[in-house]
Design an enzyme around this catalytic site. Structure first.
Site, PDB file in Angstrom:
ATOM      1  N   CYS A  54       0.506  -1.483  -0.438  1.00 58.32           N
ATOM      2  CA  CYS A  54       0.070   0.116   0.531  1.00 58.32           C
ATOM      3  C   CYS A  54       1.137   1.708  -0.145  1.00 58.32           C
ATOM      4  O   CYS A  54       0.191   2.758  -0.616  1.00 58.32           O
ATOM      5  CB  CYS A  54      -0.582   0.088   0.987  1.00 58.32           C
ATOM      6  SG  CYS A  54      -2.744  -1.267   1.036  1.00 58.32           S
ATOM      7  N   ARG A  81      14.842 -15.421  14.074  1.00 63.24           N
ATOM      8  CA  ARG A  81      13.322 -15.622  14.979  1.00 63.24           C
ATOM      9  C   ARG A  81      12.451 -16.817  14.841  1.00 63.24           C
ATOM     10  O   ARG A  81      11.505 -17.881  15.379  1.00 63.24           O
ATOM     11  CB  ARG A  81      11.935 -14.992  14.483  1.00 63.24           C
ATOM     12  CG  ARG A  81      12.388 -13.591  15.943  1.00 63.24           C
ATOM     13  CD  ARG A  81      11.223 -12.527  15.225  1.00 63.24           C
ATOM     14  NE  ARG A  81      10.865 -10.790  15.662  1.00 63.24           N
ATOM     15  CZ  ARG A  81      11.749 -10.397  15.380  1.00 63.24           C
ATOM     16  NH1 ARG A  81      13.522  -9.797  14.523  1.00 63.24           N
ATOM     17  NH2 ARG A  81      11.997  -9.389  15.705  1.00 63.24           N
ATOM     18  N   ARG A 455     -29.377  11.394  10.487  1.00 60.37           N
ATOM     19  CA  ARG A 455     -30.925  11.630  10.539  1.00 60.37           C
ATOM     20  C   ARG A 455     -31.643  11.827   9.279  1.00 60.37           C
ATOM     21  O   ARG A 455     -32.714  11.917   9.283  1.00 60.37           O
ATOM     22  CB  ARG A 455     -30.459  12.955  11.289  1.00 60.37           C
ATOM     23  CG  ARG A 455     -29.945  13.018  12.566  1.00 60.37           C
ATOM     24  CD  ARG A 455     -29.526  15.018  13.210  1.00 60.37           C
ATOM     25  NE  ARG A 455     -30.798  15.719  13.428  1.00 60.37           N
ATOM     26  CZ  ARG A 455     -30.524  16.625  13.667  1.00 60.37           C
ATOM     27  NH1 ARG A 455     -29.372  17.396  13.747  1.00 60.37           N
ATOM     28  NH2 ARG A 455     -32.111  16.955  14.103  1.00 60.37           N
TER      29      ARG A 455
END
Length: 466
Positions: A54, A81, A455
């Site tokens: 992106c 990791r 509304r």
């Protein structure tokens, strides 16, 4: 050489795809199970892992000055990791019955089979690239990966001319138009639709069209590209439609993407109407106990319409990966679905949508009222108050919110998050009018534009049902 499952003392997870969904799944599974319990092997055919697709238009346009800022975690960091991430290695075949994948090292050409106990498919999406004459000519660029972005920047740096044509006016198209404007190009956007941003209703897309033309971007709508014209050197020189030719020194494809499910289809895995893999709430591929899928290669449930849809967004991909990794690692998590929220911008114009468009609601067999209001992003008396337009769809009889679209200046787009929460909660427009939203003159009128639209929608629904 392939090690059989019988000769291994621990489970093996194989991940196909090294970006958002794939590496999020691998990382989450590693957090829950250490290397002594679970071996993780991931394959990525590109040069980069865990990057922000992106962010590419903003790198191309110069707002992001360093490509590496778009990389969340490098291959070396993943390996530290305990994830065996193999770059420049493409998976070419899934053997579901045999529980193995075939891969090819793209640099050496070496092929090998790797067995798995659990498989994650995160193959992403591929840009739509029409089969038209000249589409593969030098100077024509799709923009999906960091490699694509680098290739485009290299072309822009070498090209002497300053004329660019963007084919397509979706999110990628309008963002790339802005990037090219920022680089000093004359930009023409050729769009097959009646208005840009087909994710909006045409009346809202018209607002985007007018704003883009006000930014010196030439918009050509209702135009089908027939071919790319090239010069004597073989490079692109123009984009042709049935009615005209548009000179171009560079062409960027912004037509959209489709799920990359070639491997999955060949392996007989279930695909939906949009070509994406079908999964359950745990992101497990339907009918396959030990195979999961996530990211841009899957279809997900639309919570508003109740139908499956394909949405290619990094936000979803990372969530899919977290869910998959939790389930693979011995925990439990689900991904309930989406409401279709997306935001974008072109220069100073912000564009947002969530939920259903009018044609989506009709396709789902829903009866609805649509209302549109104009308001400002701050109190009308506050300096530099800018207009925004909000369109809202509400279901007849129930008053349930169905969708919201917003086009405006600074502060407009992120208001769509209010509607996204309301959609997820199944709120009615009448319930929305009582929302306790933040107010101060620099941020909003006394009645926030979302509440003004709600509304008006309440009144429209009541009139129709009386």
């Amino acid at each position: 050489m392939t090690m059989s499952r019988e000769n291994r003392t621990k489970e093996r997870l194989v991940v196909v795809g090294g970006d958002a969904a794939g590496m999020s799944a691998a990382s989450q599974a590693r957090r829950l199970k250490g290397p002594d319990e679970l071996e993780i092997i991931a394959f990525e055919r590109g040069h980069f892992s865990s990057f922000s697709a992106c962010g590419i238009p903003y790198w191309v346009g110069g707002q992001v000055d360093d490509r590496d800022k778009l990389i969340a975690r490098s291959p070396e960091e993943h390996r530290e990791r305990g994830i065996d991430l193999r770059m420049r290695t493409e998976v070419t075949e899934l053997d579901v019955d045999g529980g193995r994948v075939r891969s090819r090292d793209l640099d050496s050409g070496t092929e090998a089979w790797t067995s798995y106990d659990k498989l994650v498919i995160a193959t992403g999406a591929q840009p739509v690239r029409p089969s038209l004459p000249g589409m593969d000519a030098p100077g024509v660029h799709g923009v999906q990966t960091l490699d694509d972005g680098q290739a485009l920047i290299d072309t822009l740096s070498r090209t002497e001319g300053r004329r660019a044509v963007v084919i397509g006016a979706g999110y990628i198209g309008v963002e790339m138009a802005e990037a090219l404007i920022n680089r000093g190009y004359e930009v023409t956007v050729v769009n097959r639709g009646k208005e840009p941003m087909a994710t909006l209703d045409p009346d809202m897309g018209r607002l985007v069209h007018e704003a883009m033309e006000g930014m010196n971007i030439t918009m050509v709508n209702d135009a089908e590209v027939t071919k790319i014209l090239t010069g004597d050197d073989g490079r692109v020189r123009a984009v042709a439609t049935q009615d005209a030719e548009y000179p171009a020194d560079v062409v960027v494809l912004g037509i959209g993407v489709r799920p990359e499910t070639t491997l999955a289809e060949a392996a007989g895995l279930p695909l939906g109407d949009h070509g994406g893999l079908l999964t359950d709430l745990a992101m497990r591929v339907r009918g396959h106990e030990n195979i999961w899928a996530g990211g841009d290669c899957v279809e997900v449930l639309d919570l508003v319409s109740g139908r499956e849809r394909h949405i290619a967004l990094g936000t979803h991909a990372n969530k899919h990966g977290q869910v998959i990794g939790s389930n693979v690692g011995g925990g439990y998590a689900t991904f309930p679905g989406v409401v279709g929220t997306a935001v974008s911008k072109v220069c100073a114009l912000e564009i947002a949508r969530t939920g259903l468009r009018e044609k989506d609601a009709r396709r789902a067999g829903l009866r609805f009222e649509a209302v549109t209001i104009e308001s400002t992003n701050s109190a009308g008396y506050y300096p530099k108050a800018d207009l925004m337009t909000v369109k809202m769809l509400a279901e007849l009889r129930t008053g349930r919110l169905l969708g919201v679209q917003i086009v405006g200046r600074e502060g407009a787009a992120k208001r769509v998050d209010i509607a996204a929460v309301a959609l997820t909660a199944g709120m009615t427009v009448e319930q929305m009018t009582a929302l306790d939203l933040g107010y101060a003159p620099p941020f909003s009128p006394v009645w926030d534009p979302i509440l003004v639209a709600a509304r008006k929608a309440v009144i429209a629904v009541r009139k129709t049902t009386q």
